[in-house]
Design a protein around this motif. Structure first.
Motif, PDB file in Angstrom:
ATOM      1  N   THR A  86       0.848  -1.194   0.000  1.00 22.05           N
ATOM      2  CA  THR A  86       0.000   0.000   0.000  1.00 22.05           C
ATOM      3  C   THR A  86       0.875   1.233   0.000  1.00 22.05           C
ATOM      4  OG1 THR A  86      -0.087   0.029   2.408  1.00 22.05           O
ATOM      5  CG2 THR A  86      -1.770  -1.250   1.276  1.00 22.05           C
ATOM      6  N   LEU A  87       0.270   2.352  -0.389  1.00 17.80           N
ATOM      7  CA  LEU A  87       1.032   3.587  -0.453  1.00 17.80           C
ATOM      8  C   LEU A  87       1.654   3.942   0.896  1.00 17.80           C
ATOM      9  CD1 LEU A  87      -1.256   5.817  -2.702  1.00 17.80           C
ATOM     10  CD2 LEU A  87       0.811   4.565  -3.327  1.00 17.80           C
ATOM     11  N   ALA A  88       0.967   3.621   1.973  1.00 14.80           N
ATOM     12  CA  ALA A  88       1.478   3.972   3.304  1.00 14.80           C
ATOM     13  C   ALA A  88       2.768   3.232   3.624  1.00 14.80           C
ATOM     14  CB  ALA A  88       0.427   3.668   4.375  1.00 14.80           C
ATOM     15  N   GLY A  89       3.038   2.095   2.947  1.00 15.71           N
ATOM     16  CA  GLY A  89       4.252   1.328   3.229  1.00 15.71           C
ATOM     17  C   GLY A  89       5.395   1.629   2.289  1.00 15.71           C
ATOM     18  N   LEU A  90       5.213   2.592   1.364  1.00 18.07           N
ATOM     19  CA  LEU A  90       6.259   2.906   0.403  1.00 18.07           C
ATOM     20  C   LEU A  90       7.039   4.140   0.835  1.00 18.07           C
ATOM     21  CD1 LEU A  90       4.334   2.441  -2.973  1.00 18.07           C
ATOM     22  CD2 LEU A  90       6.058   0.922  -1.991  1.00 18.07           C
ATOM     23  N   PRO A  91       8.386   4.131   0.659  1.00 15.94           N
ATOM     24  CA  PRO A  91       9.149   5.349   0.950  1.00 15.94           C
ATOM     25  C   PRO A  91       8.967   6.407  -0.145  1.00 15.94           C
ATOM     26  CG  PRO A  91      10.595   3.636   0.115  1.00 15.94           C
ATOM     27  CD  PRO A  91       9.255   2.999   0.292  1.00 15.94           C
ATOM     28  N   ARG A  92       8.627   5.933  -1.352  1.00 16.46           N
ATOM     29  CA  ARG A  92       8.445   6.871  -2.454  1.00 16.46           C
ATOM     30  C   ARG A  92       7.527   6.232  -3.496  1.00 16.46           C
ATOM     31  NH1 ARG A  92      13.611   8.459  -5.923  1.00 16.46           N
ATOM     32  NH2 ARG A  92      13.055   6.480  -6.900  1.00 16.46           N
ATOM     33  N   TRP A  93       6.749   7.088  -4.198  1.00 21.97           N
ATOM     34  CA  TRP A  93       5.865   6.597  -5.267  1.00 21.97           C
ATOM     35  C   TRP A  93       5.861   7.615  -6.382  1.00 21.97           C
ATOM     36  CZ3 TRP A  93       1.571   8.368  -7.855  1.00 21.97           C
ATOM     37  CH2 TRP A  93       0.866   7.418  -8.621  1.00 21.97           C
ATOM     38  N   ASN A  94       5.796   7.104  -7.616  1.00 23.96           N
ATOM     39  CA  ASN A  94       5.666   8.012  -8.749  1.00 23.96           C
ATOM     40  C   ASN A  94       4.770   7.363  -9.805  1.00 23.96           C
ATOM     41  OD1 ASN A  94       8.144   6.270  -9.198  1.00 23.96           O
ATOM     42  ND2 ASN A  94       7.816   7.083 -11.260  1.00 23.96           N
TER      43      ASN A  94
END
Length: 825
Positions: A86-94
């Motif tokens: 999930t987005l909450a577990g990612l250090p970065r997203w693009n």
């Protein structure tokens, strides 16, 4: 297009000194803050920050969006790639996100989202989107690309076509090879750089054209016009067109000189740690310093120590003399030229350095010094030393370093480092490196001096505790050797002894104290003294070792809690040889068995009863008796002769080699000792070695006279007559008076105070020995008679008229003996 920025403005905007607010304002003005939409969210996804760029992108003001959920702006759900958390577990997203504009339009926006760590004081999420990405992409700015290639400050770059001919070169490459781009056009690398390095690079470029894979090289080149060599990291990579066809090769070279020399210095320090100080030898350690630094650091290196250090083991505390020149002795040197012809002072010679000379001033300052031969102080020194000045001119010496050798507050000498073949002058980094290497060597040299001094003290003590010369006696002819341990072991506690006993007998002793050093030497001295004391009262071999075992056990008790190398332990072999009966009685305490060489050359080991070393206790010591033909060799030794742990040689192999050495004929006992040591020992034995070789003698029956004496006082007169007649037959008429008195006193005492059987024996060799044996166990005591005593003066007269006298106990009684030195008659 973006607005151009002057260098001065960039420097002012990005400098480190302006106030924070001014710096932030300049930075925002420089980068164009409104060109990026910046939004911050908390962990619940609510907007906490909304900049001007975000307002331009979506049409909402910061007041309208602060506190709202960012999900309200989504026109479509955010696509999440399969398998991702999930987005909450990612250090970065693009990725691309579909958003709804304030006017209702749907916008697809490329978003970069950073997830921030808790506690940073900022929003949990930072969302970024570049507004310029939504504008049509401008045409490629050829001028900017050209400038970036030509002025790239990070590396030297050149472009070659498929025939490996140069087409472009930037300013860095022009500086690296000292040629302009115009001068290099159309040339190959091997033609531009006339060196083996150029050929290697060109071969790598061929591999790039054939395989398309990038290549890497490390080269060292000297740029024309420069004296210092540069280290380069060279990368070659393929240049492809839109279809993937290789159209050329890009060569980029990074100047790694500082990193290269830093690595070389670290490698040299590591090598010095491995090579310097491996032995406790002053000269060898100094030579190791010279060997490590030539040619890695210098073309010539010399190590000079204060001349006084060659004469005394204690280094002087004062480095410089109160007046007069400084005397230094050359102990080591190394040169890139065979034979070191540039050296003014040869190894072992002493040179004088006046005040103002480089070595003198370096020692005065207590720090390394760097000199050019053109320096005024250096030229002034050379003006008074024409021989040195001539060598400097002849070899073209241009740079010199002098480094003091000092350790633990003591100045030991100075090291010289010279360059003449290497055109690069010494730099400050070289001086620091030389100081580090010299400091390591100085500690090792000081350790060697301390070891030499302590070893000399221990060896002096050891040799003073060993027999200075073997006593005269008639039973055996002896030769001995003692070798202290080599290497780091230090002297040990091996000893040997030859002790004359009563009745023309002799005791042969060899012992070995466990351990090395002063403690072992002192223990050896105590045990040797104890053995001589116990031998003086004529104890049998097994009884003597029993008393010695008790002594060692008491020493261990006394030294409990004392800081020593460990418990006292020792082995010992004690043998008594009687030339009258040719019997040898031996007893050992954990010691190697002695060897016996018959007159015919046969070598055998005496089978001793197994017994523990001294101080262990538990088992009794038992004696072994053998009869030795006249002329036999009795060989006693310590385990250092037959055992070598450093060379993994076991005792059996050592004994075999010993037997082979003893079986070979030798012109003398000394020659036999030398042969044994040469065959069995390395040049520097790992343990002390004591060797004692005795050739037995036997007294002829004509040299011994024996009488059985009746237990009757009237037999004394007849006994005297028999003794006088025997002395006349031996031609010893000068000894008649004293011998009559001694025989009369000893026989009378035996008849009056002892028990039969009584026996008188005379032994004639180098001395005249008178022995009276009886069946009693009570030994007489020497005392001084008072004025009115009728007796008590006999033994006193015997003691005064003879050289030695004493009592020994036997299995069935005792023997009282007196010995006269015939040479004094």
């Amino acid at each position: 297009m973006e607005q151009p920025v002057t260098v001065g403005r960039a420097t002012r905007s990005l400098g480190a000194e302006p106030e924070a607010s001014e710096a932030l304002a300049d930075l925002a003005d420089l980068v164009g803050e409104a060109l990026t939409a910046r939004v911050t969210l908390d962990e619940q996804g609510r907007v906490t920050g909304w900049n001007t760029g975000a307002e331009r992108l979506l049409g909402y003001s910061a007041r309208q969006m602060t506190g709202r959920r960012a999900a309200d702006l989504l026109a479509e759900p955010i696509p999440v790639r399969g398998g991702l958390p999930t987005l909450a577990g990612l250090p970065r997203w693009n990725g691309d996100v579909a958003l709804r504009h304030h006017d209702g339009r749907k916008l697809t926006v490329r978003v970069l989202a950073h997830h921030r760590e808790p506690g940073t004081g900022a929003g949990a999420w930072l969302l970024l989107s570049a507004l310029t990405r939504r504008q049509p992409r401008p045409a490629l700015d050829e001028s900017l690309v050209s400038w970036s290639f030509a002025q790239s400050p990070c590396c030297a770059m050149a472009i070659y076509d498929t025939r490996l001919r140069l087409r472009r070169a930037n300013e860095g490459m022009e500086q690296a090879v000292a040629l302009t781009e115009e001068e290099m056009l159309g040339l190959r690398v091997a033609e531009i750089v006339d060196d083996e390095a150029g050929e290697r690079v060109e071969r790598s470029m061929v591999r790039v054209l054939r395989t398309g894979e990038p290549q890497y090289e490390e080269n060292c080149l000297r740029t024309p016009g420069e004296t210092r060599e540069h280290a380069w990291s060279v990368f070659e990579s393929a240049l492809r067109d839109a279809e993937g066809t290789i159209r050329g090769v890009c060569l980029s070279a990074h100047d790694m000189t500082e990193q290269f020399w830093a690595r070389k210095r670290l490698q040299l320090i590591a090598e010095a740690g491995r090579r310097i100080g491996g032995t406790l030898d002053v000269t060898r350690t100094a030579q190791e310093l010279a060997d490590v630094t030539v040619p890695a650091l210098a073309d010539f290196a010399g190590v000079d120590l204060l001349a006084a250090l060659d004469d005394v083991p204690e280094p002087p505390a004062q480095a410089l003399p109160p007046d007069g020149p400084l005397l230094l002795r050359r102990v080591a040197m190394r040169s890139v030229t065979p034979g070191a012809p540039e050296a003014v002072v040869t190894a072992g010679k002493v040179d004088s350095y006046p005040e103002g000379s480089a070595p003198y001033e370096s020692l005065r300052a207590g720090r390394p010094t760097l000199h050019r031969v053109t320096d005024p102080a250096f030229t002034q020194w050379l003006a008074h030393d024409p021989a040195r000045a001539e060598r400097i001119r002849a070899f073209g010496i241009h740079s010199v370093m002098t480094v003091p050798l000092a350790a633990r507050g003591t100045t030991l000498g100075v090291a010289f480092f010279v360059r003449y073949r290497n055109p690069d002058a010494f730099r400050h980094d070289d001086l620091v490196l030389a100081g580090e290497l010299a400091a390591r060597a100085a500690v090792s040299i000081d350790n060697a001096y301390r070891y030499t001094r302590e070893r000399a003290t221990a060896v002096t003590l050891q040799r003073s505790l060993l027999p200075q010369r073997l006593p005269r006696q008639a039973a055996v002819e002896v030769a001995s050797r003692y070798l202290p341990a080599g290497g780091h072991a230090g002297v040990g506690g091996d000893w040997f002894d030859v002790i004359p006993l009563s009745g023309a007998r002799v005791a042969l002793v060899v012992g070995d104290v466990v351990g090395h050093g002063l403690h072992a030497c002192a223990t050896m001295g105590r045990l040797r003294t104890a053995v001589r004391t116990l031998a003086d009262i004529d104890l049998p071999s097994d009884e003597l070792l029993t008393h010695l075992d008790d002594l060692v056990a008491r020493l261990n008790v006394e030294e409990e809690g004392v800081e020593t190398s460990g418990d006292v332990g020792a082995t010992c072999l004690y043998a008594v040889y009687d030339p009258v009966s040719r019997r040898c009685c031996l007893a050992g305490a954990g010691h190697p068995a002695p060897a016996v060489v018959s007159p015919g050359g046969r070598v055998d080991l005496v089978g001793l009863q197994a017994a523990p070393p001294l101080g262990v206790g538990g088992l009794p010591y038992e004696a072994t008796e053998v009869v030795l033909p006249e002329g036999s060799l009795l060989v006693l030794y310590t385990n250092g002769l037959i055992e070598d742990r450093d060379r993994d040689r076991d005792i059996d192999a050592g004994v075999h080699r010993l037997r082979e050495a003893l079986a070979r004929p030798a012109p003398s006992l000394d020659a036999l000792c030398d042969t044994v040591l040469a065959d069995l020992l390395p040049q520097r034995p790992a343990d002390d070695v004591a060797l004692l070789v005795a050739r037995t003698r036997a007294l002829d029956a004509s040299q011994v006279a024996t009488w059985a004496v009746p237990d009757d006082p009237s037999a004394v007169a007849q006994t005297r007559k028999d003794v006088v007649a025997q002395l006349e037959r031996w031609g010893l008429s000068d000894a008649v008076f004293v011998t009559e008195l001694v025989v009369s006193e000893l026989v009378t005492n035996a008849i009056r105070h002892a028990q039969p059987p009584i026996q008188l024996r005379l032994i004639h060799d180098n001395t005249l020995i008178c022995e009276v044996s009886d069946g009693g166990n009570t030994a007489p005591h020497l005392r001084r008679a008072r004025t009115y005593d009728e007796g008590g003066r006999g033994l006193l007269l015997v003691a005064q008229l003879t050289g030695r006298w004493g009592t020994r106990q036997g299995a069935t009684g005792k023997t009282i003996w007196a010995e006269q030195t015939l040479s004094l008659q």
